[in-house]
Design a protein around this motif. Sequence first.
Motif, PDB file in Angstrom:
ATOM      1  N   ARG A 123       0.827  -1.208   0.000  1.00 26.88           N
ATOM      2  CA  ARG A 123       0.000   0.000   0.000  1.00 26.88           C
ATOM      3  C   ARG A 123       0.861   1.258   0.000  1.00 26.88           C
ATOM      4  N   LEU A 124       1.894   1.305   0.838  1.00 28.62           N
ATOM      5  CA  LEU A 124       2.760   2.473   0.894  1.00 28.62           C
ATOM      6  C   LEU A 124       3.466   2.684  -0.433  1.00 28.62           C
ATOM      7  N   TRP A 125       3.981   1.618  -1.017  1.00 27.29           N
ATOM      8  CA  TRP A 125       4.648   1.718  -2.314  1.00 27.29           C
ATOM      9  C   TRP A 125       3.700   2.297  -3.363  1.00 27.29           C
ATOM     10  N   ASP A 126       2.486   1.757  -3.422  1.00 30.30           N
ATOM     11  CA  ASP A 126       1.527   2.211  -4.423  1.00 30.30           C
ATOM     12  C   ASP A 126       1.184   3.690  -4.243  1.00 30.30           C
ATOM     13  N   VAL A 127       1.025   4.119  -2.995  1.00 37.01           N
ATOM     14  CA  VAL A 127       0.678   5.517  -2.729  1.00 37.01           C
ATOM     15  C   VAL A 127       1.810   6.450  -3.154  1.00 37.01           C
ATOM     16  N   LEU A 128       3.054   6.084  -2.844  1.00 31.68           N
ATOM     17  CA  LEU A 128       4.184   6.941  -3.203  1.00 31.68           C
ATOM     18  C   LEU A 128       4.387   7.009  -4.716  1.00 31.68           C
ATOM     19  N   LYS A 132      -2.207  10.657  -7.985  1.00 29.52           N
ATOM     20  CA  LYS A 132      -3.548  11.017  -7.524  1.00 29.52           C
ATOM     21  C   LYS A 132      -3.642  11.040  -6.003  1.00 29.52           C
ATOM     22  N   ALA A 133      -2.749  10.312  -5.329  1.00 27.98           N
ATOM     23  CA  ALA A 133      -2.794  10.271  -3.858  1.00 27.98           C
ATOM     24  C   ALA A 133      -2.348  11.590  -3.240  1.00 27.98           C
ATOM     25  N   ILE A 134      -1.592  12.390  -3.981  1.00 31.44           N
ATOM     26  CA  ILE A 134      -1.057  13.650  -3.448  1.00 31.44           C
ATOM     27  C   ILE A 134      -2.163  14.541  -2.901  1.00 31.44           C
ATOM     28  N   ALA A 135      -3.311  14.533  -3.562  1.00 29.42           N
ATOM     29  CA  ALA A 135      -4.422  15.391  -3.147  1.00 29.42           C
ATOM     30  C   ALA A 135      -4.945  15.047  -1.763  1.00 29.42           C
ATOM     31  N   HIS A 136      -4.621  13.862  -1.246  1.00 29.15           N
ATOM     32  CA  HIS A 136      -5.155  13.424   0.042  1.00 29.15           C
ATOM     33  C   HIS A 136      -4.267  13.765   1.238  1.00 29.15           C
ATOM     34  N   TYR A 137      -2.952  13.995   1.005  1.00 32.01           N
ATOM     35  CA  TYR A 137      -2.081  14.141   2.176  1.00 32.01           C
ATOM     36  C   TYR A 137      -1.030  15.240   2.083  1.00 32.01           C
ATOM     37  N   HIS A 138      -0.793  15.824   0.912  1.00 34.79           N
ATOM     38  CA  HIS A 138       0.318  16.781   0.801  1.00 34.79           C
ATOM     39  C   HIS A 138       0.010  18.065   1.557  1.00 34.79           C
TER      40      HIS A 138
END
Length: 254
Positions: A123-128, A132-138
């Motif tokens: 999961r961590l690899w896929d998120v990094l 599209k994941a940037i919008a959730h945590y940056h």
Amino acid sequence: MDSVFKALADPTRRTLLDRLRDTDGQTLQQLQGQLDMTRFGVMKHLGVLEEAGLVTTKKVGRFKHHYLNAVPLQQAIDRWIEPLLVKPAARAVLDLKSQLEGETRMSKPDFVMETYIKTTQDRLWDVLMDEKAIAHYHFIASHGTRNGDAVTMHFADGAPMLTNTLLSSDPKSRMEWTFEPHWDGGASPTSRVVYLMRPENEFVRLTIEHYDLGGPAVPGEGVADGWVRWASGLKSWLETGEDAHIGPMDQQEG
């Protein structure tokens, strides 16, 4: 959390953290030279700090370099101190100067930080890897776009903030990216970031190594502060499923 407060209770250990805050990445010999203590004594104190997660290390050749790890301190502040204080004024974020000139894995990083995230390695690899994941945590960027191996983060108005281009990867365990700032009109040169991932029971130990900064990363300021906010947002989103944007103080109070 108990191990953090236990580590901070000793004045010698607080002094070691002060020395690393002043100059990160020091060796045991360098730290011992600043204390009236035997090599073994300094090693014991560093071991307690490492166990608490307040210090992380990077071995380069025969020498082990020690880095102040701000994440446990930030978590302690967020839980026990921050609610009782008036938040300080806004701080400058990500004031970087660096140069990418053929560094190898054996070079000494200018900044190292570690955190433990309750997630899977996959999961961590896929998120990094997922723009599209940037919008959730940056902590600053509102969204990300991809062009081949290059991922660009954008401000809310669409202007580019930062581009990361994938240089190399070892699936699920290591990835290396360029760090190309755009927020100052290209005045800051490119540097290099390495993410290391290692599963530990229900958690993944994420280590961030930043190379070629061209100067020290000062805890609580600039790039060091930015990485704490980035990692804290990533950890919170992965563990809770709720968006987490731990932006600069002026954004939080606005």
